[in-house]
Design an enzyme around this catalytic site. Sequence first.
Site, mmCIF file in Angstrom:
data_model
loop_
_atom_site.group_PDB
_atom_site.id
_atom_site.type_symbol
_atom_site.label_atom_id
_atom_site.label_comp_id
_atom_site.label_asym_id
_atom_site.label_seq_id
_atom_site.Cartn_x
_atom_site.Cartn_y
_atom_site.Cartn_z
ATOM 1 N N SER A 1 0.900 -1.205 0.161
ATOM 2 C CA SER A 1 -0.020 -0.122 0.233
ATOM 3 C C SER A 1 0.778 1.153 0.132
ATOM 4 O O SER A 1 1.926 1.154 0.780
ATOM 5 C CB SER A 1 -0.683 0.048 1.249
ATOM 6 O OG SER A 1 -1.618 -1.133 1.246
ATOM 7 N N CYS A 2 0.453 2.381 -0.738
ATOM 8 C CA CYS A 2 1.322 3.670 -0.696
ATOM 9 C C CYS A 2 0.315 4.620 -0.615
ATOM 10 O O CYS A 2 -0.425 4.959 -1.668
ATOM 11 C CB CYS A 2 2.204 3.664 -1.967
ATOM 12 S SG CYS A 2 3.312 4.962 -1.961
ATOM 13 N N VAL A 3 0.544 5.509 0.231
ATOM 14 C CA VAL A 3 -0.634 6.631 0.422
ATOM 15 C C VAL A 3 0.215 7.749 0.648
ATOM 16 O O VAL A 3 1.508 7.743 1.090
ATOM 17 C CB VAL A 3 -1.480 6.261 1.680
ATOM 18 C CG1 VAL A 3 -2.394 4.941 1.239
ATOM 19 C CG2 VAL A 3 -0.797 6.174 2.831
#
Length: 122
Positions: free
Chosen positions: A101-103
């Site tokens: 996940s990359c936020v």
Amino acid sequence: MKVIHTDRAPAALGPYSQAYISNGFLFTSGQIGADPATGKAGATLAEQAEQVMKNLSALLEAAGTDFTRVVKTTCFLADMGDFAEFNEIYARYFTGKPARSCVAIKTLPKELLVEVELIAEV
């Protein structure tokens, strides 16, 4: 559960551990781009991301594992405009392409640009 600690990664900034091993997996706290010897971070995303990877490598090594055994990462960027540059650095270390996940978030500790946590088999 076993606490993992190394002087080759930054000390925790609060009431938490650098990492834990539980049930055959390593769970790291988010690693920032600060040099553990000086506490200072580079000014650019590239400098900070490289240091994040060195810090994660130190924790993986302390736990007896490595980047090839990582199954999941969570990446935090202060600016999603840095996504492509971050991916170039990330891809050199996470060659097995773990789940991710990359936020983008509003603010990271110490006004840093990137933070990464991971889960790996031990």
